[in-house]
Design an enzyme around this catalytic site. Structure first.
Site, PDB file in Angstrom:
ATOM      1  N   THR A  44       0.346  -6.926  -8.704  1.00  0.00           N
ATOM      2  CA  THR A  44       1.311  -6.220  -7.862  1.00  0.00           C
ATOM      3  C   THR A  44       2.197  -5.269  -8.658  1.00  0.00           C
ATOM      4  O   THR A  44       2.511  -4.170  -8.193  1.00  0.00           O
ATOM      5  CB  THR A  44       2.200  -7.205  -7.063  1.00  0.00           C
ATOM      6  OG1 THR A  44       3.025  -7.963  -7.957  1.00  0.00           O
ATOM      7  CG2 THR A  44       1.362  -8.136  -6.210  1.00  0.00           C
ATOM      8  N   VAL A  54       7.231  -1.418  -5.794  1.00  0.00           N
ATOM      9  CA  VAL A  54       6.072  -2.274  -6.053  1.00  0.00           C
ATOM     10  C   VAL A  54       5.618  -2.908  -4.750  1.00  0.00           C
ATOM     11  O   VAL A  54       6.423  -3.438  -3.982  1.00  0.00           O
ATOM     12  CB  VAL A  54       6.429  -3.359  -7.088  1.00  0.00           C
ATOM     13  CG1 VAL A  54       5.271  -4.332  -7.263  1.00  0.00           C
ATOM     14  CG2 VAL A  54       6.786  -2.713  -8.428  1.00  0.00           C
ATOM     15  N   LEU A  55       4.318  -2.887  -4.501  1.00  0.00           N
ATOM     16  CA  LEU A  55       3.766  -3.360  -3.229  1.00  0.00           C
ATOM     17  C   LEU A  55       3.319  -4.820  -3.339  1.00  0.00           C
ATOM     18  O   LEU A  55       2.136  -5.140  -3.202  1.00  0.00           O
ATOM     19  CB  LEU A  55       2.591  -2.475  -2.814  1.00  0.00           C
ATOM     20  CG  LEU A  55       2.940  -1.004  -2.549  1.00  0.00           C
ATOM     21  CD1 LEU A  55       1.684  -0.235  -2.182  1.00  0.00           C
ATOM     22  CD2 LEU A  55       3.982  -0.880  -1.452  1.00  0.00           C
ATOM     23  N   HIS A  56       4.261  -5.728  -3.535  1.00  0.00           N
ATOM     24  CA  HIS A  56       3.902  -7.136  -3.671  1.00  0.00           C
ATOM     25  C   HIS A  56       3.158  -7.640  -2.429  1.00  0.00           C
ATOM     26  O   HIS A  56       1.987  -8.019  -2.485  1.00  0.00           O
ATOM     27  CB  HIS A  56       5.157  -7.981  -3.880  1.00  0.00           C
ATOM     28  CG  HIS A  56       5.913  -7.691  -5.128  1.00  0.00           C
ATOM     29  ND1 HIS A  56       5.386  -7.916  -6.380  1.00  0.00           N
ATOM     30  CD2 HIS A  56       7.163  -7.211  -5.319  1.00  0.00           C
ATOM     31  CE1 HIS A  56       6.283  -7.580  -7.300  1.00  0.00           C
ATOM     32  NE2 HIS A  56       7.371  -7.155  -6.682  1.00  0.00           N
ATOM     33  N   ASP A  57       3.838  -7.673  -1.292  1.00  0.00           N
ATOM     34  CA  ASP A  57       3.283  -8.294  -0.092  1.00  0.00           C
ATOM     35  C   ASP A  57       2.200  -7.448   0.556  1.00  0.00           C
ATOM     36  O   ASP A  57       1.216  -7.972   1.090  1.00  0.00           O
ATOM     37  CB  ASP A  57       4.395  -8.584   0.909  1.00  0.00           C
ATOM     38  CG  ASP A  57       5.393  -9.601   0.383  1.00  0.00           C
ATOM     39  OD1 ASP A  57       5.021 -10.385  -0.510  1.00  0.00           O
ATOM     40  OD2 ASP A  57       6.548  -9.604   0.851  1.00  0.00           O
TER      41      ASP A  57
END
Length: 333
Positions: A194, A238-241
């Site tokens: 991520t 940041v595109l965690h999910d």
């Protein structure tokens, strides 16, 4: 046939983006959203989930509230400093006309799993307390999960809540240990994949220009952009999910290796660390698929293009600011 999907979540800015991504994707059929403690308190995560679904014109998707706190040790610390006091970056979306599902989250999940005609994917993108409770209370339903996609942990990148622990695991290490040892087919999407996957201002501008849903999403993201700029010196988020949801929507998006993983449940400095055995590929029945490689450019483009499509087909009321002083029509910095 679209894959039945349940999202367990603690919205949260990136959680909201992940829900919208699922709604934009014909590969999945979102059957249920369950909420959990995490980024903000349970009552707020639940209200946020209802409002995000309404934003996208999907108030028909049931929302059931789950665990208010972690299994063993109360976790009072939240992430309002990242997500804003309401969890949606100081933006107050229009209230949903839908009522909260009266069932507890674990009951609702169990009933969806038992009634589904095809294997159900469960994407857990908040602390995993509800998933641990499902396994404990309804083990026969948990065994019907076709694929469990977990956002959390880290194999080699350290933590973001502490030096050792990623937030979702740190928020309930005992639940995380129980879930990772369940034997359910599991993909662990952690900081290793991520953190390199960053949505920049140009990408946000693209879906902000596509329609009101895109503008609302961009406005919500602004708090995240501000935090990233202040904390990391970056101009993107940041595109965690959303990355975990991308893997749930299109299996194989991430490169995974089957590993043994345990969680540090001690009360010391390592609490919440995911200890990933990277010495060899595991054949253990309780091993999980750990995401280790990602095409970040492709993942970001997938998200942006789906958000553009969603924004073009839905025209909601505009959101209002929740005391942030931010212009709600301002989609990007």
């Amino acid at each position: 046939m679209a894959t039945p999907l349940v999202i367990d979540t603690d919205p949260g800015i990136d959680d909201a983006l992940a829900i919208l991504l699922a709604l934009a994707s014909p590969e999945v059929d979102l059957r249920l959203v369950t909420t959990v403690h995490g980024n903000v308190e349970l009552a707020q995560t639940t209200d946020n989930a209802l409002r995000v679904l309404h934003l996208a014109g999907r108030s028909d998707v049931p929302v059931a509230a789950g665990a208010r706190d972690s299994l063993v040790y109360r976790q009072p610390e939240r992430a309002g400093h990242v997500h804003g006091e309401t969890g949606l970056g100081g933006v107050r979306l229009e209230p949903s006309p839908a009522a909260l599902d009266p069932r507890p989250a674990v009951v609702a999940m169990a009933e969806v799993l038992q009634a589904a005609e095809a294997p159900v994917t469960v994407a857990a993108i908040g602390p995993w307390t509800n998933i641990a409770l499902l396994r404990a209370v309804y083990p026969e339903a948990a065994e019907r999960i076709g694929r469990l996609v977990l956002m959390g942990g880290s194999a080699a990148r350290g933590g973001n809540a502490t030096a050792a622990a990623e937030f979702n695991v740190w928020a309930d290490p005992e639940a995380a240990q129980r879930v990772l040892g369940s034997g359910v087919p599991t993909v662990l999407v952690g900081l290793d994949v991520t953190l390199p996957t960053v949505l920049d201002a140009d990408g946000i501008a693209r879906f902000a220009a596509a329609g009101p849903v895109g503008r609302a999403a961009a406005t919500i993201l602004q708090e995240y952009v501000d935090h990233a700029r202040t904390s990391y010196g970056t101009t993107g988020v940041v595109l965690h999910d959303a990355l975990a949801l991308t893997e749930a929507i299109v299996p194989g998006t991430l490169g995974t290796v089957r590993r043994d993983v345990v969680v540090d449940t001690t009360l010391g400095a390592g609490r919440g660390q995911t200890l990933v055995d990277r010495r060899s590929v595991s054949s253990s029945p309780t091993a999980v698929e750990v995401a280790e490689t990602v095409d970040s450019t492709a993942a970001v483009e997938f998200l942006v293009s789906r958000m553009e499509a969603l924004a073009r087909r839905r025209t909601p009321s505009s959101p209002t600011s929740a005391g942030s002083g931010r212009d709600p029509g301002r989609g990007h910095a």
